[in-house]
Design an enzyme around this catalytic site. Structure first.
Site, short mmCIF file in Angstrom:
data_model
loop_
_atom_site.label_atom_id
_atom_site.label_comp_id
_atom_site.label_asym_id
_atom_site.label_seq_id
_atom_site.Cartn_x
_atom_site.Cartn_y
_atom_site.Cartn_z
N THR A 272 100.13 -13.87 -23.40
CA THR A 272 99.62 -14.95 -24.23
C THR A 272 99.63 -14.55 -25.71
O THR A 272 100.09 -15.30 -26.56
CB THR A 272 98.16 -15.24 -23.82
OG1 THR A 272 97.51 -13.99 -23.62
CG2 THR A 272 98.08 -16.07 -22.57
N PHE A 402 92.71 -22.33 -25.80
CA PHE A 402 91.96 -21.29 -25.07
C PHE A 402 91.20 -21.87 -23.89
O PHE A 402 90.29 -21.21 -23.36
CB PHE A 402 91.01 -20.56 -26.03
CG PHE A 402 91.74 -19.65 -26.99
CD1 PHE A 402 92.28 -18.44 -26.55
CD2 PHE A 402 91.92 -20.01 -28.31
CE1 PHE A 402 92.97 -17.60 -27.43
CE2 PHE A 402 92.61 -19.17 -29.19
CZ PHE A 402 93.13 -17.97 -28.74
N CYS A 409 88.80 -19.16 -22.22
CA CYS A 409 89.28 -17.78 -22.31
C CYS A 409 88.17 -16.83 -22.74
O CYS A 409 87.61 -16.97 -23.82
CB CYS A 409 90.41 -17.74 -23.33
SG CYS A 409 91.10 -16.12 -23.51
C1 HEM Z 1 96.50 -16.05 -27.66
C2 HEM Z 1 96.03 -15.45 -26.60
C3 HEM Z 1 95.39 -16.17 -25.43
C4 HEM Z 1 95.46 -17.46 -25.03
C5 HEM Z 1 96.25 -18.60 -25.69
C6 HEM Z 1 94.65 -17.59 -23.84
C7 HEM Z 1 94.47 -18.79 -23.17
C8 HEM Z 1 93.64 -18.94 -22.07
C9 HEM Z 1 93.38 -20.18 -21.38
C10 HEM Z 1 94.02 -21.52 -21.73
C11 HEM Z 1 92.54 -19.93 -20.38
C12 HEM Z 1 92.00 -20.94 -19.35
C13 HEM Z 1 92.96 -21.09 -18.22
C14 HEM Z 1 92.55 -22.10 -17.18
O1 HEM Z 1 91.62 -22.87 -17.38
O2 HEM Z 1 93.23 -22.10 -16.15
C15 HEM Z 1 92.24 -18.52 -20.41
C16 HEM Z 1 91.41 -17.88 -19.53
C17 HEM Z 1 91.24 -16.50 -19.51
N1 HEM Z 1 91.73 -15.59 -20.40
FE1 HEM Z 1 92.82 -15.99 -22.03
N2 HEM Z 1 94.15 -16.38 -23.53
C18 HEM Z 1 94.54 -15.47 -24.48
C19 HEM Z 1 94.25 -14.12 -24.56
C20 HEM Z 1 93.49 -13.45 -23.62
C21 HEM Z 1 93.16 -12.05 -23.67
C22 HEM Z 1 93.58 -11.09 -24.79
C23 HEM Z 1 92.45 -11.78 -22.54
C24 HEM Z 1 91.85 -10.46 -22.10
C25 HEM Z 1 91.48 -9.55 -22.89
C26 HEM Z 1 92.30 -13.00 -21.80
C27 HEM Z 1 91.64 -13.14 -20.60
C28 HEM Z 1 91.36 -14.34 -19.99
C29 HEM Z 1 90.58 -14.45 -18.78
C30 HEM Z 1 89.97 -13.31 -18.00
C31 HEM Z 1 90.50 -15.82 -18.48
C32 HEM Z 1 89.76 -16.46 -17.32
C33 HEM Z 1 88.38 -16.81 -17.78
C34 HEM Z 1 87.55 -17.44 -16.68
O3 HEM Z 1 88.04 -18.34 -16.00
O4 HEM Z 1 86.42 -17.02 -16.58
N3 HEM Z 1 92.94 -13.99 -22.47
N4 HEM Z 1 92.92 -17.93 -21.46
#
Ligand code: HEM
Ligand SMILES: Cc1cc2nc3c(=O)[nH]c(=O)nc-3n(C[C@H](O)[C@H](O)[C@H](O)COP(=O)(O)OP(=O)(O)OC[C@H]3O[C@@H](n4cnc5c(N)ncnc54)[C@H](O)[C@@H]3O)c2cc1C
Ligand SMILES: NC(=O)c1ccc[n+]([C@@H]2O[C@H](COP(=O)([O-])OP(=O)(O)OC[C@H]3O[C@@H](n4cnc5c(N)ncnc54)[C@H](OP(=O)(O)O)[C@@H]3O)[C@@H](O)[C@H]2O)c1
Ligand SMILES: Cc1cc2nc3c(=O)[nH]c(=O)nc-3n(C[C@H](O)[C@H](O)[C@H](O)COP(=O)(O)O)c2cc1C
Length: 1074
Positions: A272, A402, A409
Site C-alpha cells: 500500500t 484508509f 486502517c
Molecule cells: C498508504 C498506505 C495504506 C493504505 C492506503 C491502507 C489502506 C487500508 C484500508 C483501505 C483498510 C481497510 C480495508 C477493508 O476495510 O477491507 C486498511 C486496513 C488495515 N491496514 Fe492499512 N493501509 C495502508 C498502510 C498500512 C500499514 C503501513 C499497515 C501496518 C503497519 C497497515 C495495516 C492495516 C491493518 C492491520 C488493517 C486492518 C484493520 C482492521 O480491520 O482492524 N496498513 N488499510
C-alpha cells in the site's frame, strides 16, 4: 419507482460462470471502472453464483459508511486471503474474538508517540534507498515500484519486528515478496472462479499453498528468533503482541494469532505504501508545478540537514500531494461491506443482509459533486489542510483511502510518517525525470494497485556527491562541492572531443526538437565545440550550467511545454531575481502557426525569461513553423547564420576548415541479420480491416487493433503509430545506390546519430524503419550533393536550388533528397552520407475512433490514405508513409503503437448526464466522435440517461464516402446522437438540408445548437485545418447572433472572437490537423 423495487442494473452473465468473462483477469479494476461508466453509480455482477453490488458515487459511499447499517464483509477476495492469515486483523470477521484482542493490544503501538519513536529506523532504510540511487547515478533508469517495495517492506519489518530483509543489498527481491505477490493475485482470481473449475487450476492451487507455506515459515522464524533472543526494543509491534494483554478480556495473543498478524502487517503495510509513493512520484513528475512547490517546501522547512520529526507536520504541501495521490489512485482501490439487516440503498435498491457491496473508491473519489468539474485533474491545493477539512465536513466520507470506522486502517499513522519522510528526503537531495517522458500510467493489480512499467531517473541536486549525501543523511555537516560536481546529467554525456564544452537541452514530444539537438551536437566539432550533454530540458531543472554555453531547442503543446520540459519551464517562470546571471544561452523554437494564440509560446518564454533573469543571450532566438515543412532547413540556416557565428565571436573560436562537411557515417556491409527498434512503442496486432469508402473514391479505411497488454485509453485519445516506409521508396533508394537486396551493413559513427550503431542490419531494414525518405531536402543537404558532384553544371544547379530557388523549387514542391539523387545520376554521394542527411523516422498520430466501453483492449482507427501525384512532378506518386503503412496491413499483422492522451478538454464531459455536447466533423475527422458516441450508446444501453448530443458530419456524397452510417443510425435510434449532415457534392440530398459543408449545416441548425449551448453544451471540432477554420468562422457568426437574440447585446465579431477564444479548451475544443 417504488422503494426497493428497482432492479440494480448490470450485464447479463453466462450460466454457472456469471460475469467472470466481463472482468479483466489482470486488472479487474479497469473493468469495474468501465462498468461504472456504463451502468452508473450502482451495478451488480455475479461471480459464479456469488452476487456482488458495486457502488461508486459519493452519495452511496457515504450511506454505506454508516456502521450501524453496514459492516465489513469478508466474503469477497478477503475470504481467500484468510487461507494464509485466518482471523488476523485485516481479514477477521467482526464477531471473531481475535480481532478485538489484537486490535486492543496493538492500538497503543500505533499511537503517535510509538510511531514517532520509529523515525530513526524509517530514516535508516530510507537512507539505504537514497544511497543506492545516488551511487547508481543518473544514467540508470530506476524501476520505481521495485525500489519503493524494497523500502516499505524493509521499513515495516524493521520497525514492526526488528527484522532486516536487507533488500537493498540483493538484486533479487526477497522470496517472501514474490510469494506474497502471487498469493494476493491468486486470492483475487480464486474468488472470481467457480469452484467447479478448480480441477483446471491444480498447478496454481499447488503454488498458492506453497506461497502460504513460505510466508508462514518466514513469520515463524521471526517469532522464534525474537523468543530466543529477547531484545530491549520496547516499542515495536512484535513486542506489543508478545507482551501485551487485552485490557478488556485480560487475554494475551496466541502464537498463531501473532503469526497471522505479522504476515498481515507485511501484506497490508508494504504494498500500500509502496504504491502510494510510486503514484506520488508519478504525479509529481506529470505536474511540474506541484513538484516545484513540494521541493521548495522541503528546502524551506528542512533545509540541508536530516529530516526530523518536527519537520513532518510542517510539510503541508507534501501532505496535500499524498492525499491527492490517494484520491486519484487509492492503493486499496475498493473495500467491501454488507448490510447487517436487509436494506434499501440509494432510496430504491433492495440489498439483502450479508450481500457484499463493494465501495469503489477509485471512482467515488472522482465524483464531480464533491470535487467539481476538474475532479479528474491532479490538484494538491484542494487537499491543503483547510480545504481538506472543508471538503470532509461538507461531503462526509468523500475521501476514504484508509477504509472506514472500526475497520479502518490501523497502520495509517505509520504509513503517513514513512511517506512524508521518504518524499521529503528524496526531494531534498535529488532531481527526478521520467525515464520516458511520454509514459502513460498503466496499473498493475494484486489486492492493491501500483503503476506498471514506471521508470524514473535521478541526479543528485546541485553540489551534492554520494559522499556528501552520506554525510548529510547521517547528520554530519555536508561538505558542498563546486557547481556541477554531481553525477553527470541524465545519461547522455557526449564525447568531449577536443572542442570547448557546451550543453544542449531539448523539449520534445514527437522527436523533432530532439533530432535537431542531435544535429547540433553532430555539427559542433567542426565549429570547435563539443556537446557535453544532449538532454531533455528537465535535466537542467535548478541546474543550468553556468560555466559553459547552453543551447535550448524546444516545441510547445497547446501553449504548454513538451512532456520533458514542464519542470524546467515551471521553475524558471517562478524565479524573480537574477538567478541566471552566469548563464549564456541561445534558444531555437519549433511551432505551428495553427496554434495562433500560443505560436512558439514556450521557446519565446524561455528566451525572454532567461534574459529577464540576467542571462546572457549569445544569439537571437531562431524559430521555425512546422506548417511550412522546412524545420531542418530553418534550423540549419539559424545554425550557420546566427548561432555558430555568435558562438565563434563570443568565445573567440575559429571554425574548422571542414565546417561545412557533414560528418559521414562509416558503413560496412555484411551478411548476418539483426534488427532493433528504439522508439517507445509496443507491439499490437490487427484484428479487423474494413474499407469505408466506395470503390473509385479516395480511399478511407477502418482498422481494429488489439493493444499491447495493459495499454489503456479513453475515447478521444490518439494512437501513436511507428510506421515503415513504403516499399517502393526503399526500392528506389537501393536502386539509386546499387545496393543488392540482401545486403547488410554495420554503421559506425563518431558523432551522434539516431541510427543503430555497431550492429549488423539489413539495408532494407534501415531504409524502411529508421529514416524519412520523403521529406523535402534541406539547403544544407543539397549543398552536400553539390560537394559530391564533379560536373560544374549540375553543381551550379544544385547550388541554386540550395539558394534562391529553394523556396519555389524544393520547399513548395516538396522535393526529397532521393528525388534529387534520381534526377542527377552523376552525383557521387556515399551511402553513409546519404543516411546521415536523412531525418529520423517520425511517429504519426491517429484519433482513436472507439471507446473502451466497447472494448478496453481494442481500438479502432479511421483514416484517409494519402497517395497522389507528387507535387514535384516526378513520375513517382507521393505515398504518405504512415497512412499507406496502415492501409497495407491485414488481419494478424503486427505494428508498433502507443496511446497518447489528447487534451483534457477533448474528452467526454465527466458529468455526461447533464452536459450536452455538439460535435462537428468532416471526413475522417469523425474518428474521435465515433468513440464518443459508441461510449454514450454503451451507457444508454446500460440504462443511463444522458444529456443530448448533436453530431454535424460532412462528406462528399452519401453514396461515396459517408462513414459509419449504419452505426450512427443505430446509435441515433437509441438516443445516443442526433445526426446532421452536409454533402459537399450532393447538397440537394434531402438529408443535407441544402448544405454543402459542415459549417453551413452548423449555421443552418444554429437554433438547436443555441438551445444546447444555453444548457452548458461543449463544442468539439475535428477535421482538416480548412474545416477547422470554416467551423470557427461559422461558430463566431452563430455566437454573435445568440448574443443579440438572447441577451439583446450587439457584439462585433472581433469581440465575439475574443470571448470565444477565452472558452477554448473549456467549452470549445478542437483537434484539427492536416
Ligand atoms: C498508504 C498506505 C495504506 C493504505 C492506503 C491502507 C489502506 C487500508 C484500508 C483501505 C483498510 C481497510 C480495508 C477493508 O476495510 O477491507 C486498511 C486496513 C488495515 N491496514 Fe492499512 N493501509 C495502508 C498502510 C498500512 C500499514 C503501513 C499497515 C501496518 C503497519 C497497515 C495495516 C492495516 C491493518 C492491520 C488493517 C486492518 C484493520 C482492521 O480491520 O482492524 N496498513 N488499510
Ligand atoms: C493528433 C492527430 C490526430 C490525427 N488523427 C487522424 C485520423 O484519425 N485519421 C487520419 O486520417 N489522419 C489523422 N491525422 C493525420 C495523420 O497523423 C497523418 O498526418 C496522415 O495520415 C498523413 O500521414 P502520412 O505518414 O501518410 O503522410 P506523410 O508521409 O507524413 O506525408 C505528409 C506530408 O506530405 C505532404 N504532401 C501531401 N501531398 C503531397 C504530394 N502530392 N506531394 C508531395 N508531398 C505531399 C504534406 O504536405 C505533408 O507534409 C492526425 C494527425 C494528428 C496530429
Ligand atoms: N484528430 C485529428 O486531428 C484528425 C482526425 C481525423 C482526421 N484528421 C484530418 O482531417 C482531414 C480529413 O481528411 P479526409 O480525407 O477524411 O477529408 P476529405 O474526404 O478530403 O473531406 C471531407 C469533406 O470535407 C469537405 N471539405 C473540404 N474543404 C472543406 C472546408 N474548407 N470546409 C468544410 N468542409 C470541407 C470535403 O468536400 P470537397 O472535397 O467536396 O471539397 C468533404 O466533403 C485530414 O487532413 C486528416 O488528417 C484529423
Ligand atoms: C497537439 C498539438 C499541440 C500543439 N500546440 C502548439 C502550440 O501551442 N504552439 C505552437 O507553436 N506549436 C504547437 N504545436 C506544434 C508543435 O510544437 C510542432 O509540431 C513541433 O515541431 C513539435 O516538436 P517535437 O516533435 O519536438 O515535439 C502543437 C502540435 C500538436 C500535435
Amino acid at each position: 419507482m417504488a422503494n426497493g423495487t428497482e432492479e440494480i442494473p448490470g450485464p447479463t452473465g453466462l450460466p454457472f460462470l456469471g460475469n467472470i468473462g466481463t472482468v479483466d483477469s489482470e486488472v479487474p479494476l479497469t473493468s469495474f471502472l468501465n462498468l461504472a461508466d456504463q451502468y452508473g453509480p450502482i451495478y451488480r455482477l455475479n461471480f459464479a453464483g456469488n452476487p456482488v453490488v458495486f457502488c461508486s458515487s459519493w452519495e452511496l459511499i457515504n450511506e454505506l459508511c454508516d456502521e450501524k447499517r453496514f459492516a465489513k464483509s469478508i466474503k469477497s477476495a478477503l475470504k481467500e486471503v484468510r487461507n494464509a492469515v485466518h482471523d488476523g486483523l485485516f481479514t477477521a470477521k467482526m464477531d471473531e474474538p481475535n480481532w478485538g484482542i489484537a486490535h486492543r493490544v496493538l492500538m497503543p503501538a500505533f499511537g503517535p508517540l510509538s510511531i514517532a519513536g520509529m523515525l530513526d529506523e524509517m530514516h535508516d532504510i530510507a537512507s539505504q534507498l537514497a544511497m543506492k540511487w545516488a551511487r547508481h547515478g543518473s544514467s540508470v533508469p530506476i524501476m520505481v515500484t521495485e525500489d519503493f517495495t524494497r523500502l516499505t517492506l524493509d521499513t515495516l519489518a524493521l520497525c514492526a519486528m526488528g527484522y532486516r530483509f536487507n533488500s537493498f543489498y540483493h538484486d533479487e527481491m526477497h522470496p517472501f515478496i514474490e510469494a506474497m505477490g502471487s498469493f494476493l493475485t491468486e486470492s483475487g482470481s480464486r474468488f472470481r472462479r467457480p469452484p467447479i473449475t478448480s480441477m483446471f487450476y491444480r498447478d496454481s492451487t499447488h503454488k498458492y499453498f506453497e506461497d502460504i507455506d513460505l510466508m508462514r515459515k518466514t513469520a515463524d522464524e521471526v517469532l522464534k528468533a525474537r523468543k530466543e533472543n529477547p531484545t530491549d526494543r520496547n516499542k515495536d509491534l512484535l513486542t506489543a503482541m508478545l507482551n501485551g494483554t487485552d485490557p478488556k478480556t485480560g487475554q494475551k495473543m496466541t502464537d498463531s494469532s501473532i503469526i497471522d498478524n505479522l504476515i498481515t502487517f507485511l501484506i497490508a503495510g508494504h504494498e500500500t505504501t509502496s504504491g502510494l509513493l510510486s503514484f506520488a512520484f508519478y504525479q509529481l513528475l506529470k505536474h511540474p508545478e506541484a513538484y516545484r512547490k513540494a521541493q521548495d517546501e522541503v528546502d524551506e522547512v528542512v533545509g540541508t540537514g536530516p529530516v526530523k520529526i518536527e519537520h513532518l507536520g510542517q510539510l503541508k504541501y507534501i501532505a496535500a500531494v499524498l492525499r491527492e495521490t490517494l484520491r486519484h489512485s487509492p492503493t486499496i482501490s475498493q473495500f467491501s461491506v454488507a448490510p447487517i439487516q436487509d436494506e434499501i440503498i440509494g432510496g430504491r435498491y433492495k440489498v439483502p443482509k450479508d450481500q457484499p457491496i463493494v465501495l469503489l473508491l477509485a471512482k467515488s473519489q472522482m465524483d464531480t459533486t464533491v470535487y467539481g468539474k476538474d475532479a479528474d485533474q491532479f490538484v494538491p491545493e484542494r487537499m491543503l489542510d483547510e480545504n481538506f477539512d472543508k471538503l470532509n465536513k461538507e461531503f462526509p466520507n468523500c475521501w476514504k483511502p484508509f477504509g472506514n470506522g472500526a475497520r479502518a486502517c490501523i497502520g495509517r499513522p505509520f504509513a503517513w510518517q514513512e511517506a512524508l519522510l521518504v518524499t521529503a528526503m528524496l526531494l531534498q537531495n535529488f532531481n527526478f525525470l521520467m525515464d520516458d517522458p511520454s509514459y502513460q500510467l498503466h496499473i498493475k493489480q494484486t489486492l492493491t494497485i501500483k503503476p506498471k512499467g514506471f521508470y524514473m531517473r535521478c541526479s543528485l541536486r546541485e553540489g551534492l556527491t554520494a559522499t556528501t549525501l552520506e554525510h548529510r543523511l547521517s547528520g554530519s555537516e555536508p561538505r558542498m562541492d563546486a557547481h556541477n560536481a554531481g553525477v553527470p546529467v541524465a545519461g547522455a554525456a557526449a564525447k568531449n572531443g577536443n572542442g570547448r564544452p557546451f550543453s544542449i537541452y531539448f523539449g520534445s514530444n514527437s522527436g523533432t526538437c530532439q533530432g535537431l539537438a542531435n544535429r547540433l551536437a553532430q555539427d559542433a566539432p567542426s565549429h570547435g565545440f563539443a556537446a557535453r550533454v544532449v538532454d531533455p530540458l528537465d535535466a537542467a531543472y535548478r541546474d543550468v550550467p553556468s560555466n559553459e554555453p547552453v543551447a535550448i531547442i524546444t516545441a510547445s503543446y497547446e501553449g504548454q511545454p513538451p512532456d520533458n520540459a514542464g519542470l524546467f519551464v515551471n521553475w524558471i517562470t517562478s524565479l524573480k531575481a537574477h538567478e541566471m546571471e552566469k548563464v549564456s544561452y541561445a534558444v531555437f523554437g519549433c511551432g505551428h502557426h495553427d496554434w495562433f494564440e500560443t505560436f512558439h509560446r514556450i521557446p519565446k518564454l524561455i528566451d525572454s525569461m532567461l534574459d529577464e533573469l540576467g542571462g546572457n543571450r549569445i544569439a537571437q532566438i531562431g524559430l521555425s513553423d512546422a506548417a511550412k515543412g522546412e524545420i531542418f532547413t530553418d534550423f540549419e540556416t539559424w545554425e550557420d547564420e546566427v548561432f555558430w557565428p555568435a558562438m565563434s565571436e563570443k568565445y573567440g573560436i575559429k571554425q574548422s576548415a571542414e565546417a561545412e562537411a557533414v560528418p559521414a557515417l562509416s558503413v560496412e556491409f555484411s551478411t548476418p541479420r539483426t534488427s532493433s527498434l528504439r522508439q517507445d512503442v509496443r507491439e499490437a496486432c490487427i484484428v479487423d480491416v474494413k474499407t469505408l469508402s466506395a470503390p473509385g473514391q479516395p480511399l478511407k479505411k477502418h482498422l481494429e487493433i488489439k493493444l499491447p497488454t495493459d495499454m489503456a485509453y479513453r475515447a478521444g485519445d490518439y494512437l501513436v503509430v511507428l510506421p515503415l516506409n513504403p516499399k517502393q521508396n526503399v526500392i528506389r533508394a537501393m536502386r539509386r545506390f546499387q545496393i543488392p537486396w540482401d545486403a547488410h551493413m554495420r554503421i559506425r559513427s563518431d558523432g551522434r546519430t539516431n541510427l543503430p550503431i555497431n550492429e549488423s542490419l539489413s539495408v532494407d531494414d534501415v531504409l524502411g524503419a529508421y529514416v524519412e525518405l520523403g521529406q523535402p531536402a534541406t539547403k544544407r543537404s543539397i549543398l552536400s550533393l553539390a560537394e559530391a558532384t564533379k560536373g560544374t553544371q549540375v553543381k551550379e544547379t544544385l547550388q541554386n536550388l540550395a539558394g534562391n530557388d529553394y523556396a519555389a523549387e524544393i520547399s513548395a514542391k516538396r522535393v526529397s533528397l532521393l528525388e534529387l539523387l534520381e534526377r542527377f545520376p552523376e552525383i557521387e554521394l556515399p551511402f553513409g552520407t546519404f543516411l546521415s542527411l536523412l531525418p529520423p523516422m517520425r511517429v504519426r498520430q491517429y484519433s482513436i475512433s472507439s471507446s473502451p466501453l466497447w472494448n478496453p483492449l481494442h481500438v479502432t482507427l479511421t483514416f484517409s490514405i494519402l497517395e497522389s501525384p507528387s507535387l514535384s512532378g516526378t513520375e513517382h506518386r507521393y505515398i504518405g508513409v504512415a497512412s499507406n503503412f496502415l492501409a497495407n496491413l491485414g488481419v494478424g499483422d503486427r505494428l508498433h503503437v502507443s496511446v497518447r492522451p489528447s487534451h483534457t478538454a477533448f474528452h467526454l464531459p465527466l458529468d455526461a448526464a447533464h452536459t450536452p455536447i455538439v460535435c462537428i466533423a468532416a471526413g475522417t475527422g469523425i474518428a474521435p466522435f465515433r468513440g464518443f458516441i459508441q461510449e454514450r450508446a454503451a451507457m444508454i444501453g446500460a440504462g443511463r440517461s444522458l444529456a443530448p448530443c448533436l453530431l454535424f458530419f460532412g462528406c462528399r456524397d452519401p453514396d461515396a464516402d459517408e462513414l459509419y452510417r449504419d452505426d450512427m443510425d443505430r446509435w441515433q435510434a437509441m438516443g445516443a446522437v442526433d445526426m446532421r449532415f452536409a454533402y459537399s457534392r450532393r447538397a440537394d440530398h434531402p438529408d443535407a438540408a441544402g448544405c454543402k459543408y459542415v459549417q453551413h449545416r452548423l449555421y443552418h441548425d444554429r437554433n438547436d445548437v443555441g438551445r444546447l449551448w444555453e444548457k452548458g453544451a461543449r463544442l468539439y471540432v475535428c477535421g482538416s485545418r480548412d474545416v477547422g477554420e470554416g467551423v470557427h468562422q461559422a461558430a463566431i457568426k452563430m455566437m454573435a447572433g445568440f448574443a443579440k437574440e438572447h441577451d439583446g447585446q450587439e457584439m462585433s465579431e472581433v469581440e465575439v472572437e475574443k470571448w470565444f477564444q477565452g472558452l477554448r479548451n473549456v467549452r470549445y475544443a478542437t483537434d484539427v490537423f492536416d
